[in-house]
Design an enzyme around this catalytic site. Structure first.
Site, PDB file in Angstrom:
ATOM      1  N   ASP A  78     -53.215 -14.564 -24.330  1.00  0.00           N
ATOM      2  CA  ASP A  78     -52.782 -14.191 -22.982  1.00  0.00           C
ATOM      3  C   ASP A  78     -51.366 -14.668 -22.675  1.00  0.00           C
ATOM      4  O   ASP A  78     -50.615 -13.991 -21.970  1.00  0.00           O
ATOM      5  CB  ASP A  78     -53.752 -14.761 -21.947  1.00  0.00           C
ATOM      6  CG  ASP A  78     -55.080 -14.009 -21.920  1.00  0.00           C
ATOM      7  OD1 ASP A  78     -55.106 -12.850 -22.368  1.00  0.00           O
ATOM      8  OD2 ASP A  78     -56.080 -14.582 -21.455  1.00  0.00           O
ATOM      9  N   GLY A  79     -50.972 -15.830 -23.209  1.00  0.00           N
ATOM     10  CA  GLY A  79     -49.612 -16.308 -22.996  1.00  0.00           C
ATOM     11  C   GLY A  79     -48.578 -15.370 -23.589  1.00  0.00           C
ATOM     12  O   GLY A  79     -47.511 -15.137 -23.005  1.00  0.00           O
ATOM     13  N   ASP A 182     -50.939 -30.324  -1.904  1.00  0.00           N
ATOM     14  CA  ASP A 182     -50.281 -30.748  -3.141  1.00  0.00           C
ATOM     15  C   ASP A 182     -49.354 -29.669  -3.675  1.00  0.00           C
ATOM     16  O   ASP A 182     -48.469 -29.946  -4.491  1.00  0.00           O
ATOM     17  CB  ASP A 182     -51.318 -31.081  -4.212  1.00  0.00           C
ATOM     18  CG  ASP A 182     -51.916 -32.468  -4.031  1.00  0.00           C
ATOM     19  OD1 ASP A 182     -51.460 -33.188  -3.124  1.00  0.00           O
ATOM     20  OD2 ASP A 182     -52.825 -32.825  -4.798  1.00  0.00           O
TER      21      ASP A 182
END
Length: 305
Positions: A78-79, A182
């Site tokens: 997927d990367g 965050d």
């Protein structure tokens, strides 16, 4: 015959071997083949102590690749697909994604079915599905300091060992909202099954023209994910004195300082996926993420006797 392309992950020996074999097979069929790695689509991270190098999104197209290519085959996980989308979207070349990695959520074909997939591809027996991409820019006044195309998401969050962040988020001409968390994630429908999902965001089918804003660990019971039309740009203003980290698709990013702002809008370059069979999104959700599986056994009620 027109030329075609192959993009592969050169850090995976298996992908390198298959790329060479495919190149020969396609050339034997009479196709011209242009080969490239996915490296130019991996932007890397900017060092906070050096000047950010602004790289226009159009400059990521591999050398020798242009709009004349009929299609491209992408070999990797997927990367690699995320990187290849940045490489191919600006020239409008559709890609057949072949998984040589692990999950393969974005894969259309697998190695065991590759010969049949190539046969179908060469015969032109396929359809093309467009997926929306985001254009992410870091601006200081009117100067573009950094930009990238994103198929999945942009995450802007605090550094380790720093306190909670504050953000002012403006969508279109609507009144800005304040978020204490965050960090925040802005995702496409494609990215709704990635980092956004892990942070409590909804799953959005790929054909819906929206983006979503998902706070990361918000310090408010009222702070929830927001889905909004992607025709409106979003601007995020850091309202915290510390620098923030921005990560795009998990493999590119830079630092964002208090005097910067992040502009996110729908890119004019969609990613084009080749489909060898009708795309069934819910089937992929079920097979890859276990969504909607039937309960084999339900917990029984306590014995009241």
């Amino acid at each position: 015959m027109p030329d075609v392309g192959i993009i592969y992950n050169d850090s995976k020996p298996r992908a390198c071997t298959i790329a060479e074999e495919l190149q020969q097979q396609l050339q034997d069929r009479g196709w011209g083949v242009r080969l490239a790695t996915s490296q130019s689509g991996l932007l890397g991270y900017s060092n906070p102590d050096t000047v950010i190098c602004h790289t226009p999104v159009e400059s990521l197209v591999p050398r020798g690749f242009d709009a004349s290519l009929r299609w491209a085959i992408v070999l990797g996980g997927d990367g690699t697909v995320l990187a290849a989308a940045r490489q191919l979207a600006p020239i409008g070349v559709p890609m057949l994604t072949v998984n040589t990695g692990h999950l393969g959520f974005l894969a259309e074909a697998y190695l065991d079915s590759l010969p049949a997939a190539i046969e179908q591809l060469c015969k032109g027996e396929y359809s093309i599905e467009e997926r929306t991409m985001m254009e992410v820019k870091v601006l200081r006044r009117e100067l573009i300091r950094w930009e990238a195309l994103s198929l999945n998401e942009m995450a802007l969050h605090r550094e380790p060992l720093t306190s909670m962040c504050h953000f002012e988020v403006a969508i279109g001409k609507h009144v800005p909202v304040d978020i204490a968390a965050d960090g925040v994630i802005v995702s496409t429908p494609t990215g709704s099954t990635a980092y956004s999902l892990s942070s409590g965001g909804p799953v959005v089918t790929p054909d819906v023209p929206v983006f979503q804003l998902v706070p990361i660990c918000p310090h408010s019971l009222a702070s929830r994910a927001l889905v909004f039309a992607n025709r409106e740009p979003m601007t995020i203003f850091p309202a915290t004195p510390e620098r923030l980290m921005m990560v795009v698709d998990g493999n590119a990013g830079c630092y964002v300082w208090p005097e910067d702002r992040v502009l996110i809008q729908r890119s004019r370059y969609p990613a084009q996926f080749i489909r060898l069979q009708p795309n069934e999104f819910f089937r992929v959700l079920r097979e890859k993420l276990g969504w909607g599986l039937p309960h084999v056994a339900k917990p029984s009620a306590p014995d009241q006797s």
